[in-house]
Design an enzyme around this catalytic site. Structure first.
Site, PDB file in Angstrom:
ATOM      1  N   LYS A 122     -14.815-153.020 -43.843  1.00  0.00           N
ATOM      2  CA  LYS A 122     -14.040-151.788 -43.733  1.00  0.00           C
ATOM      3  C   LYS A 122     -14.001-151.120 -45.101  1.00  0.00           C
ATOM      4  CE  LYS A 122      -9.628-149.769 -42.346  1.00  0.00           C
ATOM      5  NZ  LYS A 122      -8.321-149.983 -41.684  1.00  0.00           N
ATOM      6  N   ASP A 233       1.617-147.804 -37.106  1.00  0.00           N
ATOM      7  CA  ASP A 233       0.524-147.124 -36.391  1.00  0.00           C
ATOM      8  C   ASP A 233       0.083-147.992 -35.210  1.00  0.00           C
ATOM      9  OD1 ASP A 233      -1.184-144.995 -35.989  1.00  0.00           O
ATOM     10  OD2 ASP A 233      -2.742-145.754 -37.328  1.00  0.00           O
TER      11      ASP A 233
END
Length: 385
Positions: A122, A233
């Site tokens: 990532k 989130d």
């Protein structure tokens, strides 16, 4: 933003020294003067000029036409190379394969180590969307800021903080028994984690027991709160579902939580807002996608806080993360930057504003049908001497 690793194998030790020198000089200069690059790299002017030409042709550094002096700035490509080089030297990755996901502020790739084991890379890219939308001046160098403030608010530093934060929280959550990808390494703005053999919740149309899965997700939100954390989130974009076969051969759906840059302490000033939003996201999604509505209108933040006050056995992870090196000041700087640049996760209705239609897929083994093969992967473990 594409990741082109073709030039990695052609860089020699002198080139890496010059690239690292530009990165070092970027802490105090938007455009790093060429004499400073020579000084930091401890190389001759001729050798540095040769390396600078190669690095500029490869897009790893860039000359700024409007600069009042001769110098270069580090590009995201250059930062990518430095991080990949560090991860390769640590034997965490050897080759880079297909891109399997794009978020508004990150890119996701499948990578492999020398044994061929697949992992996930990532790359945090804080500021990508805000640069496109003109929220701040390019690279966030505002003329009214001091040199120290410019360094603290730069795209490089904030992307690095986001990676540090995510790696620290993922490590703490894994140690606490929460289902998250296994963190394997972090360098600058990049994280390597285990590949989850599953699908994002948003790609699943039907589940055999919506009520059971809903209850499990709500339990995760409450459990995180007892650990002193709020995801911030928690939605269908950041929940992977993997199938696990039980001893009786029944298939169980196990949620795996991903993506932690928005995670905050239960003591955060906006903790109630983030907690309620996480709960509301799951409620709305299950109602819309699976037609399931819970009879319980909770959990409510006030009740959870009260229960936490009486929970003397669970150790808080927000303090553990701080002890690991991600300080309160780092968290405060990152939080302020994300608010200033309107970086608020991948909730429904957000416009990723990226080059791909895929909004997430952080660690999915099945999200991209194309397998890594010797033809598609690019080895990065070859250094020219």
């Amino acid at each position: 933003m594409k990741l082109d690793t073709k030039s990695l194998r052609y860089l020699n030790n002198a080139d890496w020294k010059v690239l690292a020198a530009v990165e070092s000089g970027s802490r105090n200069h938007e455009v790093v003067p060429t004499p400073l690059i020579i000084s930091i790299a401890k190389s001759s002017a001729g050798d540095v000029q040769r390396s600078v030409s190669l690095l500029a042709r490869s897009g790893l550094i860039a000359k700024v036409a409007t600069a009042k002096y001769d110098g270069y700035r580090l590009t995201y490509g250059g930062l990518d190379y430095l991080a990949l080089h560090g991860l390769q030297k640590s034997s965490i990755i050897y080759s880079v394969g297909n891109q399997i996901g794009v978020g508004k502020e990150s890119d996701i790739f499948v990578v492999s180590d020398e044994k061929g084991e697949q992992k996930v890379l990532k790359i945090h890219r804080l500021g990508r969307v805000s640069f496109k939308k003109g929220v701040k001046n390019k690279r966030d160098y505002a003329r009214t800021r001091t040199q120290k403030e410019r360094g603290a608010g730069s795209w490089m530093y904030m992307s690095r903080l986001a990676a540090m934060k995510e790696y620290a929280f993922m490590t703490a959550l894994k140690d606490a028994g929460i289902e998250v990808p296994t963190p394997l390494g972090q360098n600058r703005h990049q994280i390597v984690m285990s590949l989850v053999d599953g699908f994002p919740l948003r790609q699943i149309d039907k589940v055999p027991d919506p009520a059971g899965l809903y209850a499990e997700l709500i339990t995760i939100i409450v459990r995180l709160a007892h650990l002193g954390l709020i995801h911030g989130d928690f939605n269908e974009f950041n929940i992977m579902i993997k199938e696990v076969e039980k001893p009786d051969q029944e298939i169980s759906l196990v949620p795996v939580v991903i993506d932690f840059p928005q995670m905050v302490s239960i003591d955060h000033a906006n903790a109630k807002e983030y907690f309620d939003r996480d709960v509301d996201c799951i409620k709305k999604y299950f109602s819309r996608r699976f037609g399931f509505v819970s009879d319980n209108d909770g959990p409510h933040f006030k009740a959870v806080r009260k229960a936490i006050a009486h929970d003397t056995e669970t150790k808080r992870l927000d303090a553990k993360v701080e002890a690991s090196g991600f300080s309160k000041k780092m968290a405060k700087d990152l939080d302020a930057y994300m608010r200033e640049h309107n970086i608020d996760g991948d909730r429904e209705g957000d416009d990723p504003d990226t080059e791909s239609e895929d909004d997430g897929g952080e660690a999915s083994a099945n999200e991209n049908e194309e397998e890594i093969t010797p033809a598609t992967e690019d080895a990065i473990g070859v250094d020219a001497k």
